[in-house]
Write an enzyme that holds these catalytic residues in place. Structure first.
Site, PDB file in Angstrom:
ATOM      1  N   GLU A 210      79.568  50.853  24.127  1.00  0.00           N
ATOM      2  CA  GLU A 210      80.368  50.590  25.315  1.00  0.00           C
ATOM      3  C   GLU A 210      79.414  50.575  26.497  1.00  0.00           C
ATOM      4  O   GLU A 210      78.998  51.630  26.990  1.00  0.00           O
ATOM      5  CB  GLU A 210      81.454  51.659  25.482  1.00  0.00           C
ATOM      6  CG  GLU A 210      82.501  51.669  24.390  1.00  0.00           C
ATOM      7  CD  GLU A 210      83.351  50.406  24.376  1.00  0.00           C
ATOM      8  OE1 GLU A 210      83.367  49.682  25.401  1.00  0.00           O
ATOM      9  OE2 GLU A 210      83.999  50.142  23.352  1.00  0.00           O
ATOM     10  N   CYS A 248      81.765  51.235  34.644  1.00  0.00           N
ATOM     11  CA  CYS A 248      81.374  50.050  33.885  1.00  0.00           C
ATOM     12  C   CYS A 248      82.372  48.914  34.051  1.00  0.00           C
ATOM     13  O   CYS A 248      82.006  47.742  33.966  1.00  0.00           O
ATOM     14  CB  CYS A 248      81.211  50.392  32.406  1.00  0.00           C
ATOM     15  SG  CYS A 248      82.697  51.066  31.637  1.00  0.00           S
TER      16      CYS A 248
END
Length: 480
Positions: A210, A248
């Site tokens: 991720e 993110c």
């Protein structure tokens, strides 16, 4: 190293015992995790305040609430997720039955990130527990208070022979990567992700990465003033709302038509003032930069003279408090670092285009982002964005909310990562789907065996193309 190896041996023994495969064990751990965040909510608030300056409302929204929702969902759905799934088999195999059973992978390693140090640590753990694995959780040393909280309290609530928290810095991470795992789940930067993937390759360990990426926002020309206001609020929420841009899936830059840019910029400035006051550096509603290293990195982005010249709002910094006020830049050089690297901070470039259609080519000329946000009512543009770009996800007319949807997979593509989790997808990420086929001893189809002849070739050819009834007709000579 010896202590680490002993801990892993205990985890392997626990998994080998079969205890974690039991639905009751999995449910007990999920209930214990829910109890942990209920009992220690104030301590979590304090740890997040110490590490990142997060306001309790933001901490609950992005950390505690996320974990509670995820754990409750897993608890409620666990038996359904665990149940074998029946599979429809070709009539050629009759009588037979097939099913797919999810089984745990084994001993898994989870690396958490510092920007959401509670939710990005415990959310993958929920999936790993639900799937029946034993777990090592490595919190980020860059959020030391949260890492300490996890190391202290997780063993008091969860099965410490099956779930272990191992703290420490990069040296500990390297030691962990030298071990053999059945799965590695990593949240962090692409640079460290490459290190993780390289280490995993030595043991052929499956990984989920991720990562991040420069997540764009496309702002189409909107005629309704109320739509424009909502758009701007949601862009601000997606840029400065999550950990002061250190996310993110946070907004990285905005693409907007040149003629519409002044309207958006003016409203951005007014709304920033409304949210964070006249002096955002003193606001309790915006997080600080995590440490001096990241503060220096962001400061360096702004020191480029051409970038500095593009600042149209904000730009002031307080190194002592590690605060950078919300900053807007208009058309910084596209080859500057601020436009080639993920910003991960409270700096928002706005790039103007002649036509909003150009946004698709602009996005496609760069690495695939973790998500694309687009504010538009134009269904044709929406279809083009979906079909002509590639990203981990696409969200229309909002930002960040996709992260909270357990029904949708969360993950990247290309440089923004691979693998997926949340809800059932987390369970699947930490499971192996084992195919099970059971056949009868009768009937036996002799054409599958030598010696070969034309009839057997014809039979096999029909077997791949047609159903069992036609095969029987062929076998009895009633079909050619």
């Amino acid at each position: 190293m010896r202590e680490l190896e002993d801990g892993l041996a205990e985890l392997r023994q626990t998994f080998k015992s079969g205890r974690t495969r039991n639905a009751a064990w999995r449910k007990n751990q999920l209930r214990a995790l829910i109890q942990l965040i209920h009992d220690k909510e104030d301590k979590i608030f304090e740890a997040l305040l110490q590490d990142l300056g997060k306001h309790p409302v933001e901490s609950y929204r992005d950390e505690i609430g996320i974990i509670e929702k995820s754990a409750v969902n897993a608890l409620n759905c666990l038996e359904k997720w665990m149940a074998p799934k029946k599979s429809r088999l070709p009539l050629l195999f009759f009588p037979a039955k097939g099913e797919v059973m999810s089984e745990p992978l084994g001993v898994v390693l989870i690396f958490a990130s510092w920007n959401f140090p509670i939710s990005l640590a415990l959310d993958p753990v929920i999936g790993a527990i639900a799937a029946g694995n034993t777990v090592v959780l490595k919190p980020s040393e860059q959020a030391p208070e949260c890492a300490l909280f996890l190391a202290e309290f997780v063993p008091l609530y969860l099965d410490c022979k099956a779930i272990k928290v191992i703290g420490g810095g990069a040296d500990v991470g390297e030691q962990l990567l030298q071990q053999k795992w059945d799965k590695i789940f990593f949240t962090g930067s692409p640079r460290v992700g490459r290190v993780v993937m390289s280490a995993a390759a030595k043991h052929l360990t499956p990984v989920t990465l991720e990562l991040g990426g420069k997540c764009p926002v496309i702002v189409d020309t909107l005629s309704s003033p109320s739509d424009i206001k909502v758009t701007v609020k949601r862009v601000i929420g997606g840029k400065w709302g999550p950990c002061s841009g250190q996310a993110c899936i946070g907004v990285d830059y905005v693409l907007v038509e040149e003629k519409f840019a002044p309207t958006v910029i003016d409203l951005l400035k007014k709304t920033i003032k409304k949210f964070y006051g006249d002096n955002p550096k003193d606001s309790k509603n915006i997080c600080r930069i995590v440490n001096k290293h990241h503060f220096g990195r962001l400061h360096k982005l702004l020191k480029d003279p051409l970038v500095a010249a593009s600042i149209i709002h904000g730009g002031s910094l307080d190194e002592e408090k590690l605060i950078i006020e919300p900053t807007i830049l208009l058309n910084p050089p596209l080859d500057a670092e601020i436009m080639t690297e993920e910003i991960f901070g409270p700096l928002l470039p706005i790039i103007t285009l002649n036509n909003i259609q150009e946004s698709i080519e602009f996005i496609n000329s760069r690495p695939k982002p973790l998500t694309i946000y687009a504010f538009t009512k134009d269904e044709t543009l929406q279809r083009q964005i979906v079909s002509e770009t590639s990203s981990g996800s696409v969200t229309f007319n909002d930002t960040m909310v996709q992260f909270a949807c357990d029904e949708l997979p969360f993950g990247g593509v290309g440089q923004s990562g691979f693998g997926r989790y949340h809800g059932k997808y987390s369970f699947d990420t930490f499971s192996h789907e084992k195919a099970i086929l059971q056949r009868s001893f009768f009937p036996e189809l002799e054409p599958r065996y030598p010696p070969w002849n034309d009839f057997k070739l014809k039979f096999i050819r029909f077997g791949y193309k047609y159903d069992y009834f036609n095969l029987l007709l062929l076998l009895m000579g009633l079909k050619k």
